[in-house]
Design an enzyme around this catalytic site. Structure first.
Site, short mmCIF file in Angstrom:
data_model
loop_
_atom_site.label_atom_id
_atom_site.label_comp_id
_atom_site.label_asym_id
_atom_site.label_seq_id
_atom_site.Cartn_x
_atom_site.Cartn_y
_atom_site.Cartn_z
N ARG A 270 -5.95 18.51 -19.60
CA ARG A 270 -6.46 19.60 -18.77
C ARG A 270 -5.60 20.87 -18.94
O ARG A 270 -4.37 20.80 -18.90
CB ARG A 270 -6.44 19.14 -17.31
CG ARG A 270 -6.62 20.23 -16.29
CD ARG A 270 -8.07 20.67 -16.20
NE ARG A 270 -8.22 21.63 -15.10
CZ ARG A 270 -9.33 22.33 -14.89
NH1 ARG A 270 -10.37 22.18 -15.68
NH2 ARG A 270 -9.40 23.16 -13.88
N GLU A 369 -1.14 -8.87 4.97
CA GLU A 369 -0.03 -9.80 4.70
C GLU A 369 1.30 -9.20 5.18
O GLU A 369 2.34 -9.36 4.54
CB GLU A 369 -0.01 -10.21 3.24
CG GLU A 369 -1.33 -10.90 2.86
CD GLU A 369 -1.26 -11.70 1.59
OE1 GLU A 369 -0.19 -12.21 1.27
OE2 GLU A 369 -2.32 -11.82 0.95
N GLY A 370 1.23 -8.56 6.34
CA GLY A 370 2.41 -7.94 6.94
C GLY A 370 2.45 -6.46 6.63
O GLY A 370 2.50 -6.07 5.46
#
Lengths: 387, 265
Positions: A270, A369-370
């Site tokens: 870009r 998961e925490g």
């Protein structure tokens, strides 16, 4: 550089990469858009061994180690985190727990079916009013008078893969007065009376991985389907989550790598103000920070895999290493996905590119998961020994 | 029923070639420089399906080549072949198509009891596509080329569909046969993780020239093909001219004039 990565690990990684790019990449956006469950590719992954990478060959698995699992999961999540979630639940949360704490009969029946992809597994700890504080859970299992069955009642929430699961590792309270020491684990067969699934939850990300509530109304669970002893449930749940957290770290790493690779490519191509945007210092800073965090996450995951292997020999735990990997990799995934969109500008915000999907998918890795807060607590407690 | 699948290790389809002093070398920066010949994946898949669906007892992958060809055989094992054999001898190096067919036939005879031998349509390194026919000739078996479906197999015959330029043809031939398969026949499976582990543990026997009874000449000395001058094809030079004009009609007129000028139309 890393001697513990063998040729076989690299072969597994390459196969996972090829499969993800050829078979998942073309469908990932569709399943994200519709929220449908990609049953066909999930079954195919099962027959290839993706669903039981660490499961011994005698139970239908590939019999490999955690590093192989992590490498494969990262490659899948680099293309689509939803497939990774389904894979992670089957491997870490379902098979691992039964392999570690189950009876031979339980392993033969349930692990073999899930590891080979013939059945889908799930793990259910969270309730509407309890998550990581499992001691307050409201669901109950009561042994009947004959001593043959537990009668289970209650509601569990946010159960990944529940809408399609054949079997679920369930944590529920048998002795409420003992709080988390009163939690017991069971293996639930979802085709039995008394089990109901709620509607699929609409979600921000990992939309192709189905999540729902599940309900138990006088569900009769045979005593032989109890996993471990009464009151061992919380220990089992936490032990299983240690393994699970390496999986979520690997998932997060996959998302972060994908975001970084896309950003590097875009920064090279870009142009703005007459030069490649990668020549602007502000873009360079983002790319450099992304790369450092991605590689640091990978190293923390390697460390956790090695710690798990060591713990298997010594009988110790590796909670801190697993939490460190999960915490850092999940925050890296979120950082990289956010910065990748910023680098891509409008193109990153558009659904024409998968960057916005990475951004939505990354968020869950800081939650399930925490949460990151729980991971920090685990790490600090391991450091200080204070509770 | 024993099935033999003939495979070859070839450069990958994305390999980048270079030629220096008549020596060809290649690399693939993005992947493996060598792969199992892509057409052979269909042959391997069909061999495995003969075991799964038609009760074949053994599906043996066979390769001729250097030690590195074991990688192709490992891929075949990882996909589900029951055995693999490498034929490798310096004396075989530089064999032409006929020499190779003599080696294939000798190895297939040594395996013994094979009813069906499967080749991919061609190998992507030489693009000749004659191995199945020549091997069938050396074995004295029926060749069935461009097979797009195996319709049925009985104790002593096979019925296949062949994909030809002007349509499909269903033919029945007595066993044993040598077939070559086209990509329409199946969708090759991915290897499994379990298969990769099995392949890595497998001992792949290596047969030397002394192990085989090859009938006729092999190797570079017996080759009728002389690689006297190997060079890289010069890159094609072209140019682009944008046609300007005030209107579409004018642009078309200029284009047509130029095409006449160049004798394109």
């Amino acid at each position: 550089m890393f001697d513990f990565i063998t040729d076989e690990h690299r072969e597994i990684q390459k196969l996972a990469r090829d499969f993800a790019q050829k078979s998942i990449a073309p469908i990932a956006d569709h399943f994200d858009e519709t929220g449908d469950f990609p049953l066909e590719t999930v079954r195919q992954m099962g027959s290839m061994g993706f669903m039981g990478i660490e499961v011994p060959e005698e139970y239908g698995g590939a019999g490999m180690d955690t590093l192989a699992y992590s490498l494969a999961l990262t490659e899948i999540c680099k293309v689509d985190a939803s497939h990774g979630t389904i894979m992670s639940v089957n491997n870490s949360l379902f098979c691992h727990g039964i392999l570690k704490f189950g009876t031979e009969a339980q392993k033969q029946k349930y692990v073999t079916a899930v590891a080979s992809g013939q059945a889908i597994g799930a793990y259910s700890l969270t309730e509407p009013m309890s998550g990581s504080d499992a001691g307050t859970m409201a669901s109950r299992a009561v042994l009947n008078d004959a001593g043959t069955h537990y009668v289970i009642n209650g509601t569990k929430s946010w159960v990944t893969s529940a809408p399609y699961a054949d079997y679920i590792v369930l944590f529920t309270m048998t002795q409420p007065e003992k709080k988390h020491h009163g939690v017991t684990a069971f293996i639930i067969e979802t085709d039995k009376p008394g089990f109901k699934r709620g509607k699929k939850e609409p979600k921000l990300g990992i939309r192709a991985s189905a999540t729902s509530e599940i309900f138990f109304e006088d569900y009769l669970c045979p005593v032989e389907n109890r996993l471990g002893q009464e009151g061992e449930g919380f220990k089992i749940a936490m032990t299983v989550l240690d393994a699970g957290r390496i999986g979520i770290a690997s998932q997060a790493l996959g998302i972060a790598e994908a975001a970084l690779e896309a950003s590097v490519q875009y920064a090279r191509e870009r142009e703005a103000f007459g030069q490649k945007i990668g020549q602007f210092q502000m873009i360079q800073q983002k790319l450099a920070d992304m790369k450092c965090r991605v590689d640091a996450s990978r190293l923390l995951i390697y460390q956790a895999c090695l710690a798990k292997k060591e713990a298997a020999k010594t009988g110790g735990r590796y909670s801190m290493e697993a939490s460190m990997a999960k915490l850092f990799a999940s925050e890296t995934a979120n950082y990289c996905a956010k910065e990748a969109i910023q680098i891509h500008g409008g193109m990153g915000y558009s659904k024409e590119m998968p960057l916005e999907r990475y951004y939505r998918d990354a968020k869950i890795t800081e939650i399930y998961e925490g949460t990151s807060e729980i991971q920090r607590m685990v790490i600090a407690r391991s450091l200080t020994g204070l509770r | 029923m024993k099935v033999v699948v003939c495979t070859k290790q070839t450069p990958s389809t994305t390999a980048v070639f270079s030629i220096k002093n008549g020596i060809v070398s290649w690399d693939d920066p993005g992947g493996k420089p060598n792969v199992v010949n892509p057409w052979d994946e269909y042959a391997i898949e069909e061999g495995i399906r003969l075991k799964e669906n038609h009760g074949a007892s053994d599906v043996i992958a066979l390769a001729i080549g250097g030690e590195e060809s074991k990688e192709a055989l490992k891929t075949a094992l990882a996909m589900g072949c029951t055995g693999a054999i490498l034929v490798s001898d310096d004396a075989f190096a530089g064999s032409d198509a006929v020499g190779s067919a003599r080696i294939w036939a000798a190895a297939i005879n040594k395996i013994g009891d094979a009813k069906i031998v499967i080749f991919g349509k061609l190998t992507i390194d030489d693009n000749m596509g004659v191995a199945a026919m020549m091997t069938a000739r050396k074995l004295g078996w029926t060749p069935l080329t461009f097979v797009s479906a195996i319709k049925s197999i009985s104790a002593d015959s096979i019925t296949v569909e062949r994909l030809l330029d002007d349509g499909k043809e269903t033919v029945t031939a007595p066993l044993p046969v040598v077939i070559s398969v086209v990509k329409e026949i199946n969708e090759p499976r991915y290897p499994s993780f379990m298969g990769i582990r099995k392949a890595n543990r497998a001992e792949i026997p290596v047969w030397k020239a002394a192990d085989l009874s090859v009938n006729g000449g092999t190797g570079a000395a017996a080759s009728k093909v002389d690689w006297s001058h190997i060079f890289a094809i010069p890159p094609r030079v072209g140019s682009v001219e944008m046609i300007e004009g005030d209107s579409i009609a004018e642009q078309v007129k200029i284009l047509v004039d130029k095409l006449f000028e160049e004798k394109v139309i």
